[in-house]
Design a protein around this motif. Structure first.
Motif, PDB file in Angstrom:
ATOM      1  N   VAL A 167       0.858  -1.185   0.000  1.00  0.00           N
ATOM      2  CA  VAL A 167       0.000   0.000   0.000  1.00  0.00           C
ATOM      3  C   VAL A 167       0.892   1.231   0.000  1.00  0.00           C
ATOM      4  CG1 VAL A 167      -1.792   1.290   1.208  1.00  0.00           C
ATOM      5  CG2 VAL A 167      -1.837  -1.210   1.225  1.00  0.00           C
ATOM      6  N   LEU A 168       0.735   2.070  -1.010  1.00  0.00           N
ATOM      7  CA  LEU A 168       1.560   3.267  -1.160  1.00  0.00           C
ATOM      8  C   LEU A 168       0.672   4.506  -1.149  1.00  0.00           C
ATOM      9  CD1 LEU A 168       3.902   2.086  -4.076  1.00  0.00           C
ATOM     10  CD2 LEU A 168       4.435   2.121  -1.644  1.00  0.00           C
ATOM     11  N   ALA A 169       1.024   5.470  -0.314  1.00  0.00           N
ATOM     12  CA  ALA A 169       0.363   6.776  -0.311  1.00  0.00           C
ATOM     13  C   ALA A 169       1.144   7.683  -1.256  1.00  0.00           C
ATOM     14  CB  ALA A 169       0.321   7.362   1.091  1.00  0.00           C
ATOM     15  N   VAL A 170       0.494   8.166  -2.302  1.00  0.00           N
ATOM     16  CA  VAL A 170       1.186   8.838  -3.405  1.00  0.00           C
ATOM     17  C   VAL A 170       0.669  10.264  -3.581  1.00  0.00           C
ATOM     18  CG1 VAL A 170       1.655   8.782  -5.890  1.00  0.00           C
ATOM     19  CG2 VAL A 170       1.543   6.640  -4.588  1.00  0.00           C
ATOM     20  N   ASP A 171       1.591  11.185  -3.811  1.00  0.00           N
ATOM     21  CA  ASP A 171       1.198  12.563  -4.123  1.00  0.00           C
ATOM     22  C   ASP A 171       2.402  13.311  -4.670  1.00  0.00           C
ATOM     23  OD1 ASP A 171      -0.432  14.707  -4.464  1.00  0.00           O
ATOM     24  OD2 ASP A 171      -0.726  15.147  -2.345  1.00  0.00           O
ATOM     25  N   GLU A 172       2.152  14.543  -5.136  1.00  0.00           N
ATOM     26  CA  GLU A 172       3.232  15.392  -5.626  1.00  0.00           C
ATOM     27  C   GLU A 172       3.355  16.621  -4.736  1.00  0.00           C
ATOM     28  OE1 GLU A 172       0.431  15.519  -8.385  1.00  0.00           O
ATOM     29  OE2 GLU A 172       0.774  13.365  -8.204  1.00  0.00           O
ATOM     30  N   LYS A 173       4.569  16.969  -4.401  1.00  0.00           N
ATOM     31  CA  LYS A 173       4.841  18.260  -3.755  1.00  0.00           C
ATOM     32  C   LYS A 173       5.390  19.158  -4.845  1.00  0.00           C
ATOM     33  CE  LYS A 173       7.103  20.381   0.249  1.00  0.00           C
ATOM     34  NZ  LYS A 173       5.838  20.945   0.761  1.00  0.00           N
ATOM     35  N   SER A 174       4.521  20.009  -5.373  1.00  0.00           N
ATOM     36  CA  SER A 174       4.889  20.805  -6.538  1.00  0.00           C
ATOM     37  C   SER A 174       5.474  22.150  -6.139  1.00  0.00           C
ATOM     38  CB  SER A 174       3.656  21.020  -7.432  1.00  0.00           C
ATOM     39  OG  SER A 174       2.647  21.701  -6.716  1.00  0.00           O
ATOM     40  N   GLN A 175       6.149  22.766  -7.092  1.00  0.00           N
ATOM     41  CA  GLN A 175       6.672  24.125  -6.933  1.00  0.00           C
ATOM     42  C   GLN A 175       7.563  24.278  -5.692  1.00  0.00           C
ATOM     43  OE1 GLN A 175       6.051  26.607  -9.345  1.00  0.00           O
ATOM     44  NE2 GLN A 175       5.285  24.818 -10.429  1.00  0.00           N
ATOM     45  N   ILE A 176       8.463  23.327  -5.472  1.00  0.00           N
ATOM     46  CA  ILE A 176       9.453  23.481  -4.408  1.00  0.00           C
ATOM     47  C   ILE A 176      10.506  24.462  -4.920  1.00  0.00           C
ATOM     48  CG2 ILE A 176      11.090  22.303  -2.889  1.00  0.00           C
ATOM     49  CD1 ILE A 176       9.634  19.703  -3.461  1.00  0.00           C
ATOM     50  N   GLN A 177      10.680  25.556  -4.220  1.00  0.00           N
ATOM     51  CA  GLN A 177      11.548  26.619  -4.717  1.00  0.00           C
ATOM     52  C   GLN A 177      12.987  26.466  -4.237  1.00  0.00           C
ATOM     53  OE1 GLN A 177       9.778  30.701  -5.155  1.00  0.00           O
ATOM     54  NE2 GLN A 177       8.427  29.965  -3.547  1.00  0.00           N
ATOM     55  N   ALA A 178      13.917  26.669  -5.156  1.00  0.00           N
ATOM     56  CA  ALA A 178      15.330  26.772  -4.792  1.00  0.00           C
ATOM     57  C   ALA A 178      15.576  28.217  -4.373  1.00  0.00           C
ATOM     58  CB  ALA A 178      16.205  26.383  -5.973  1.00  0.00           C
ATOM     59  N   LEU A 179      15.665  28.439  -3.071  1.00  0.00           N
ATOM     60  CA  LEU A 179      15.789  29.790  -2.527  1.00  0.00           C
ATOM     61  C   LEU A 179      17.163  29.969  -1.898  1.00  0.00           C
ATOM     62  CD1 LEU A 179      12.332  30.087  -0.711  1.00  0.00           C
ATOM     63  CD2 LEU A 179      12.911  30.830  -3.023  1.00  0.00           C
ATOM     64  N   ASP A 180      17.760  31.107  -2.184  1.00  0.00           N
ATOM     65  CA  ASP A 180      19.039  31.443  -1.560  1.00  0.00           C
ATOM     66  C   ASP A 180      18.868  32.766  -0.819  1.00  0.00           C
ATOM     67  OD1 ASP A 180      21.669  31.308  -0.823  1.00  0.00           O
ATOM     68  OD2 ASP A 180      22.406  32.283  -2.657  1.00  0.00           O
ATOM     69  N   ARG A 181      19.352  32.831   0.403  1.00  0.00           N
ATOM     70  CA  ARG A 181      19.252  34.067   1.181  1.00  0.00           C
ATOM     71  C   ARG A 181      20.183  35.132   0.611  1.00  0.00           C
ATOM     72  NH1 ARG A 181      14.547  33.519   3.963  1.00  0.00           N
ATOM     73  NH2 ARG A 181      14.269  31.272   4.098  1.00  0.00           N
ATOM     74  N   THR A 182      19.778  36.382   0.748  1.00  0.00           N
ATOM     75  CA  THR A 182      20.574  37.464   0.173  1.00  0.00           C
ATOM     76  C   THR A 182      21.858  37.721   0.956  1.00  0.00           C
ATOM     77  OG1 THR A 182      19.302  39.067   1.466  1.00  0.00           O
ATOM     78  CG2 THR A 182      18.525  38.586  -0.769  1.00  0.00           C
ATOM     79  N   GLN A 183      21.932  37.220   2.190  1.00  0.00           N
ATOM     80  CA  GLN A 183      23.139  37.348   2.993  1.00  0.00           C
ATOM     81  C   GLN A 183      23.386  36.025   3.714  1.00  0.00           C
ATOM     82  OE1 GLN A 183      23.189  40.914   5.462  1.00  0.00           O
ATOM     83  NE2 GLN A 183      21.798  41.960   4.040  1.00  0.00           N
ATOM     84  N   PRO A 184      24.617  35.774   4.147  1.00  0.00           N
ATOM     85  CA  PRO A 184      24.925  34.488   4.786  1.00  0.00           C
ATOM     86  C   PRO A 184      24.083  34.244   6.036  1.00  0.00           C
ATOM     87  CG  PRO A 184      26.935  35.674   4.229  1.00  0.00           C
ATOM     88  CD  PRO A 184      25.807  36.626   4.003  1.00  0.00           C
TER      89      PRO A 184
END
Length: 362
Positions: A174-191
């Motif tokens: 039994v598999l629970a299936v779904d998509e996690k869409s629009q995962i953003q690659a985000l980088d902070r503007t400062q460390p």
């Protein structure tokens, strides 16, 4: 040795009506509501231990209010006046404040009451307003979202999905299936500034976007392991490719039961034709607006809280590599999410919630 069996509680029709009325009364304190639940449960003949487990409280609490009710009936559940300085706020003022919080909007046009605006409207102090709100569990400054499913097949779909969680078929996965869409690659503007004694880790509130990816995942409800694959889009073509990935990953001698939502990409003609050619796949659809029934959503929450929320990535490739690494570590020691509620319990809870909404007059 087990303790003595408690004496059964028998309620008159009047007492039962009053106790149920306290459960529905919005101005009743949380303590009184709990005591009413305890007495009603005890009156059904349930032992103290079972009542304590059902309500999430201690057995001593159940014994206390069972005894109080047996001795003083309804009056035994009401708090007696405490010693000390006389009260400056009457019960009528408290009830009026609670009713005003629930039924009236602030005269200033604000969307909700604050302690300051309620204090000005009632002539009480802010601290008094705050104490009363805490006593009645009122939080005008917070709001939770909710949505009841209007699916005409809600009951049958709940029974189907929950049934397969609680009694999985033999020789099947039994598999629970779904998509996690629009995962953003985000980088902070400062460390990001690291954690230090007395100071939490810190990061800027602003960020730079570097693209998105979608994660298709299938959670094995028995073991907790996950089959996952990244795609840059989430059309039916990608879903079909993911089905083929699952097909290749699972031994041929096992049937596959997939719990899915009603997203259109799961029901296209191309997908249906492929499923007809692969009869070991069986789809079980959750009701509309009922994603909480899909256990993979619980796993997505783990991924978000433990990895994505505080990560920084300069490209989609870097993001996908990071997620694959996290999933690989997860699968080394997978943790299943155990479903415990029966379909009847879910349906009864929702029915009680709908009744409570209707009784509230809102």
């Amino acid at each position: 040795m087990p303790g003595p069996k408690p004496l059964p509680l028998e309620l008159s029709d009047h007492e039962r009506r009053v106790l149920r009325g306290w459960l529905r009364k919005q101005t009743a304190s949380q303590a009184l509501v709990l005591r009413s639940r305890i007495v009603l449960a005890c009156a059904q003949g349930r032992p103290n231990a079972q009542v304590a487990d059902d309500l999430g409280i201690s057995r001593e609490t159940v014994r206390k209010w069972r005894s109080r009710f047996a001795a003083g009936r309804l009056d035994g559940l009401v708090d007696k006046p405490r010693p000390g300085a006389p009260r400056t706020i009457t019960d009528e003022q408290v009830e009026a404040l609670v009713a005003r919080t629930l039924d009236q909007a602030p005269p200033t046009g604000d969307s909700h009451w604050s302690t300051r605006s309620m204090a000005e409207a009632t002539g009480m102090s802010q601290s008094a307003v705050s104490r009363i709100w805490r006593a009645f569990g009122l939080k005008p400054h917070t709001v939770q979202t909710w949505k009841l499913s209007t699916d005409p097949e809600f009951v049958s779909k709940v029974r189907d999905v929950v049934g397969i969680y609680l009694s999985p078929p033999e020789n099947a996965l039994v598999l629970a299936v779904d998509e996690k869409s629009q995962i953003q690659a985000l980088d902070r503007t400062q460390p990001v500034l690291p954690l230090s004694p007395g100071t939490p880790a810190r990061m800027t509130h602003d960020y730079v976007r570097h693209g998105t990816t979608s994660l298709f995942a299938a959670l094995d409800i028995a073991s907790g392991s996950v089959i996952a694959q990244h795609y840059r889009r989430h059309r039916h073509q990608e879903f079909l490719r993911f089905l083929k990935t699952v097909d290749a990953a699972v031994p041929r001698d096992l049937d596959l039961h997939l719990v899915l939502d009603n997203y259109a990409t799961h029901k296209t003609e191309a997908v249906k034709r492929w499923l007809l050619a692969h009869p070991r796949f069986h789809l079980h659809f959750t009701p509309t607006s009922a994603s909480w029934l899909n256990l993979v959503e619980r796993w997505f929450a783990e991924l978000t809280n433990r990895k994505l929320r505080r990560s920084a990535h300069r490209s989609v490739v870097e993001l996908e590599r990071d997620i694959r690494g996290w999933i690989s570590e997860w699968n080394k020691k997978p943790k299943p999410f155990v479903w415990t509620k029966t379909a009847d319990e879910i349906i009864e809870t929702l029915a009680a919630y709908c009744t409570r909404i209707n009784d509230s007059g809102h």
